[in-house]
Design an enzyme around this catalytic site. Structure first.
Site, PDB file in Angstrom:
ATOM      1  N   GLU A 148       0.836  -1.200   0.000  1.00 19.43           N
ATOM      2  CA  GLU A 148       0.000   0.000   0.000  1.00 19.43           C
ATOM      3  C   GLU A 148       0.869   1.248   0.000  1.00 19.43           C
ATOM      4  OE1 GLU A 148      -3.267  -0.022  -0.266  1.00 19.43           O
ATOM      5  OE2 GLU A 148      -3.384  -2.207  -0.220  1.00 19.43           O
ATOM      6  N   TYR A 173      -8.122   4.690 -20.790  1.00 19.91           N
ATOM      7  CA  TYR A 173      -8.548   4.307 -19.444  1.00 19.91           C
ATOM      8  C   TYR A 173      -7.835   5.186 -18.428  1.00 19.91           C
ATOM      9  CZ  TYR A 173      -9.588   1.681 -15.260  1.00 19.91           C
ATOM     10  OH  TYR A 173     -10.035   1.334 -14.012  1.00 19.91           O
ATOM     11  N   SER A 180     -13.414   2.321  -6.947  1.00 14.49           N
ATOM     12  CA  SER A 180     -14.154   1.902  -5.755  1.00 14.49           C
ATOM     13  C   SER A 180     -13.996   2.906  -4.624  1.00 14.49           C
ATOM     14  CB  SER A 180     -13.676   0.518  -5.297  1.00 14.49           C
ATOM     15  OG  SER A 180     -12.279   0.525  -5.060  1.00 14.49           O
ATOM     16  N   GLU A 232      -1.683  -1.921 -10.445  1.00 11.44           N
ATOM     17  CA  GLU A 232      -2.251  -2.708 -11.545  1.00 11.44           C
ATOM     18  C   GLU A 232      -3.123  -1.873 -12.465  1.00 11.44           C
ATOM     19  OE1 GLU A 232      -5.432  -2.236  -8.692  1.00 11.44           O
ATOM     20  OE2 GLU A 232      -3.342  -2.836  -8.427  1.00 11.44           O
ATOM     21  N   ASN A 247      -4.634   6.445  -6.117  1.00  3.96           N
ATOM     22  CA  ASN A 247      -5.320   7.146  -5.025  1.00  3.96           C
ATOM     23  C   ASN A 247      -4.429   8.155  -4.326  1.00  3.96           C
ATOM     24  OD1 ASN A 247      -3.708   5.645  -3.149  1.00  3.96           O
ATOM     25  ND2 ASN A 247      -5.195   3.969  -3.226  1.00  3.96           N
ATOM     26  N   ARG A 264      -7.247  12.692  -7.801  1.00  8.63           N
ATOM     27  CA  ARG A 264      -7.731  11.988  -8.989  1.00  8.63           C
ATOM     28  C   ARG A 264      -9.215  12.255  -9.226  1.00  8.63           C
ATOM     29  NH1 ARG A 264      -7.775   5.556  -7.323  1.00  8.63           N
ATOM     30  NH2 ARG A 264      -9.257   5.675  -5.585  1.00  8.63           N
TER      31      ARG A 264
END
Length: 364
Positions: free
Chosen positions: A126, A234, A187, A248, A239, A195
């Protein structure tokens, strides 16, 4: 009469023997054996100069278990034995501990002093912005494992690996029509995230097809692949922005045939992982309006758009198999680095040298 009695006695002995055999098999199947692992550790390996290594997985990452005999078949890493049996805590060459599963008071960590030969591996995938700075861990570990290139064990979220025969011209295999121009699956949607601010500004100039639980559009694994492969661009937005934190989101877009529009660390940092003509960075444009104009230009000009796929002539995407690959790479590292080592100032390295760039946007 005596014959019948003798037959019954033999039958009884036969049943007893069967029961004892079944019990023995059950014990061998259900009970971890020190002898089994000892035998594995003593078996010959590819390089006779290096004995096998035992790595104890102390905390299953996110409580996600995996098979423990995959290092050889998946990654061509030999001489590695993985176990989750804590009885081996003092015998293991390494103890792999996932940061996100450590209790705040460290009560679920080993209660033994680390043997001098042993490596305690701090594993974290993370970003610093999403990692609790648990007290008391700074001088506990002696090996670091993360996505960062300067970790002792570097396991990024993905990579590009060379291919012998790439596509001569990727434009020939691109679908003649993709049904969406720009897509984003998210999510974790928080207004304070940079972002999200980029998305809200970009969506003023170009339609962004959004998916994810926040938009009440849950996406299955197959739908995820179909959505990205059906988009020209895309939004591979991280985050938070930290050194080498490239997840990924980038590699999936590359693999599924969409051009990634990225936000995260600097363009220079991205180019340490993938060619500079494989993606579009938001920092390349003075405004979201300018970025949208560039996307429309590429949409109208197939030849310009195809340039973003030239990397496929030389490379393919390699995914990282979390968490089994992390465990196998740990074992590989220990085999090659048996010397005594220390890891000081873990927190300063991870938090203070991973520049926090998530500042309010400077343009709209």
């Amino acid at each position: 009469m005596s014959t019948m009695f003798g037959c019954k006695m033999w039958l009884s002995l036969w049943y007893v023997a069967l029961l004892l055999a079944a019990l023995l098999i059950a014990l061998l199947y259900y009970t971890p054996s020190f002898r089994c692992l000892t035998r594995e550790l003593s078996e010959p390996i590819t390089n006779p100069g290096l004995r096998a290594v035992l790595v104890l997985i102390w905390l299953w990452p996110f409580n996600q278990t995996f098979e423990l005999d995959l290092c050889s078949s998946l990654f061509n890493i030999h001489g590695c034995v993985l176990t989750a049996d804590r009885d081996f805590v003092e015998k293991a060459d390494g103890v792999l501990i996932h940061h996100r599963d450590i209790a705040w008071d460290a009560s679920n960590l080993p209660r033994v002093l680390r043997p001098t030969h042993q490596k305690w591996i701090w594993m974290n995938s993370e970003s610093p912005s999403n990692t609790d700075r648990i007290p008391g861990l700074d001088d506990l570990f002696n090996v670091s494992l993360s996505y960062r290139k300067d970790s002792d064990i570097s396991v990024p979220y993905g990579s590009l690996v060379p291919v012998d025969d790439g596509f001569e011209d990727f434009v020939d295999i691109l679908p003649s029509e993709k049904d969406k121009l720009v897509c984003w699956i998210v999510s974790n949607y928080k207004p304070e995230h940079r972002r999200v601010q980029y998305y809200e500004q970009l969506s003023k100039y170009v339609k962004v097809h959004v998916f994810g639980d926040f938009f009440e559009k849950h996406v299955s694994e197959q739908e995820y692949k179909d959505i990205i492969s059906g988009c020209k661009f895309y939004l591979s937005f991280e985050n938070s922005a930290h050194t080498d934190y490239i997840t990924e989101k980038l590699f999936n877009a590359l693999d599924l045939g969409a051009v990634p529009v990225v936000f995260g660390p600097s363009r220079k940092n991205y180019e340490r992982f993938v060619p500079g003509d494989a993606f579009i960075h938001v920092d390349d444009f003075p405004s979201m309006r300018a970025l949208s104009k560039h996307l429309f230009l590429l949409h109208r000009n197939q030849a310009l758009y195809a340039r973003y796929f030239r990397w496929r002539r030389r490379f393919r995407v390699k995914k990282t198999y979390f968490p089994v690959e992390n465990a196998c790479r740990s074992c590989e590292y220990i085999r090659q680095n048996r010397q005594y080592q220390v890891l000081t100032n873990l927190y300063r390295w991870y938090w203070d040298t991973s520049q926090e760039l998530d500042l309010p946007p400077s343009f709209y």
